[in-house]
Design a protein around this motif. Sequence first.
Motif, mmCIF file in Angstrom:
data_model
loop_
_atom_site.group_PDB
_atom_site.id
_atom_site.type_symbol
_atom_site.label_atom_id
_atom_site.label_comp_id
_atom_site.label_asym_id
_atom_site.label_seq_id
_atom_site.Cartn_x
_atom_site.Cartn_y
_atom_site.Cartn_z
ATOM 1 N N ARG A 107 13.429 -11.939 -16.582
ATOM 2 C CA ARG A 107 14.139 -10.898 -17.350
ATOM 3 C C ARG A 107 14.555 -9.751 -16.438
ATOM 4 O O ARG A 107 15.673 -9.259 -16.517
ATOM 5 C CB ARG A 107 13.251 -10.400 -18.482
ATOM 6 C CG ARG A 107 13.853 -9.269 -19.303
ATOM 7 C CD ARG A 107 12.923 -8.910 -20.461
ATOM 8 N NE ARG A 107 13.156 -7.627 -21.043
ATOM 9 C CZ ARG A 107 14.179 -7.276 -21.816
ATOM 10 N NH1 ARG A 107 15.112 -8.141 -22.091
ATOM 11 N NH2 ARG A 107 14.276 -6.058 -22.302
ATOM 12 N N ALA A 108 13.650 -9.319 -15.560
ATOM 13 C CA ALA A 108 13.975 -8.221 -14.646
ATOM 14 C C ALA A 108 15.107 -8.620 -13.702
ATOM 15 O O ALA A 108 16.023 -7.828 -13.453
ATOM 16 C CB ALA A 108 12.737 -7.814 -13.854
ATOM 17 N N LEU A 109 15.074 -9.840 -13.189
ATOM 18 C CA LEU A 109 16.143 -10.313 -12.298
ATOM 19 C C LEU A 109 17.469 -10.425 -13.042
ATOM 20 O O LEU A 109 18.517 -10.035 -12.526
ATOM 21 C CB LEU A 109 15.758 -11.664 -11.690
ATOM 22 C CG LEU A 109 14.640 -11.633 -10.664
ATOM 23 C CD1 LEU A 109 14.102 -13.037 -10.413
ATOM 24 C CD2 LEU A 109 15.120 -10.993 -9.369
ATOM 25 N N LEU A 110 17.435 -10.959 -14.253
ATOM 26 C CA LEU A 110 18.637 -11.068 -15.082
ATOM 27 C C LEU A 110 19.253 -9.695 -15.312
ATOM 28 O O LEU A 110 20.457 -9.494 -15.107
ATOM 29 C CB LEU A 110 18.280 -11.727 -16.412
ATOM 30 C CG LEU A 110 19.341 -11.695 -17.514
ATOM 31 C CD1 LEU A 110 20.553 -12.529 -17.121
ATOM 32 C CD2 LEU A 110 18.745 -12.197 -18.835
ATOM 33 N N LEU A 111 18.427 -8.747 -15.721
ATOM 34 C CA LEU A 111 18.944 -7.396 -15.983
ATOM 35 C C LEU A 111 19.477 -6.735 -14.721
ATOM 36 O O LEU A 111 20.495 -6.038 -14.768
ATOM 37 C CB LEU A 111 17.873 -6.529 -16.634
ATOM 38 C CG LEU A 111 17.652 -6.796 -18.122
ATOM 39 C CD1 LEU A 111 16.421 -6.059 -18.627
ATOM 40 C CD2 LEU A 111 18.878 -6.424 -18.924
ATOM 41 N N ALA A 112 18.826 -6.949 -13.588
ATOM 42 C CA ALA A 112 19.321 -6.364 -12.338
ATOM 43 C C ALA A 112 20.722 -6.893 -12.031
ATOM 44 O O ALA A 112 21.619 -6.116 -11.676
ATOM 45 C CB ALA A 112 18.363 -6.682 -11.191
ATOM 46 N N CYS A 113 20.923 -8.195 -12.193
ATOM 47 C CA CYS A 113 22.247 -8.777 -11.934
ATOM 48 C C CYS A 113 23.293 -8.266 -12.917
ATOM 49 O O CYS A 113 24.404 -7.888 -12.519
ATOM 50 C CB CYS A 113 22.186 -10.304 -12.014
ATOM 51 S SG CYS A 113 21.420 -11.104 -10.598
#
Length: 158
Positions: free
Chosen positions: A105-111
């Motif tokens: 989720r954190a990686l998705l939101l960062a992208c």
Amino acid sequence: MEDMLVRLLHLPPLEPEIERMTAAGVVIRRPNPFEWGNLRDWTKERFGRGWVDELSVAFSRQPVTAFIAVREREYLGFAAYDCVWRGGFGPTGVDESLRGRGIGRALLLACLHAARSEGYVYYQIAGVGPADFYRRAVGAEIIANQHPNVYDIAGLAD
């Protein structure tokens, strides 16, 4: 596999996710170009060559269009955007032993926040496996009349 669309103007905030990851000892950041070899090997071992081929595009861009999750110099996961096509999320992967801890989720939101800062308003996620995850994480919706998608056209769909 389904395609989904995300409204980037309605994204959840990124900062609480980054703070939660930091508290767990996980750093979410863009990889440096010199990390490509190690990340390539890590990705190939866990997810296969196809994902490495897609992820390689992120390293041809400046800034790199990917984010990684690391803890004590070890890769935990990655996510990329604008790799297979402009306006598209992926590939992305988190080490199987670490799934369910919010890293994806954190990686998705960062992208997606990075894509929004670059001027995108909508973003596509093609060939989705975990549709419920994307629906819950960022409000993604299934795209109607989605065939053929980018993978169908390339002859790579299952």
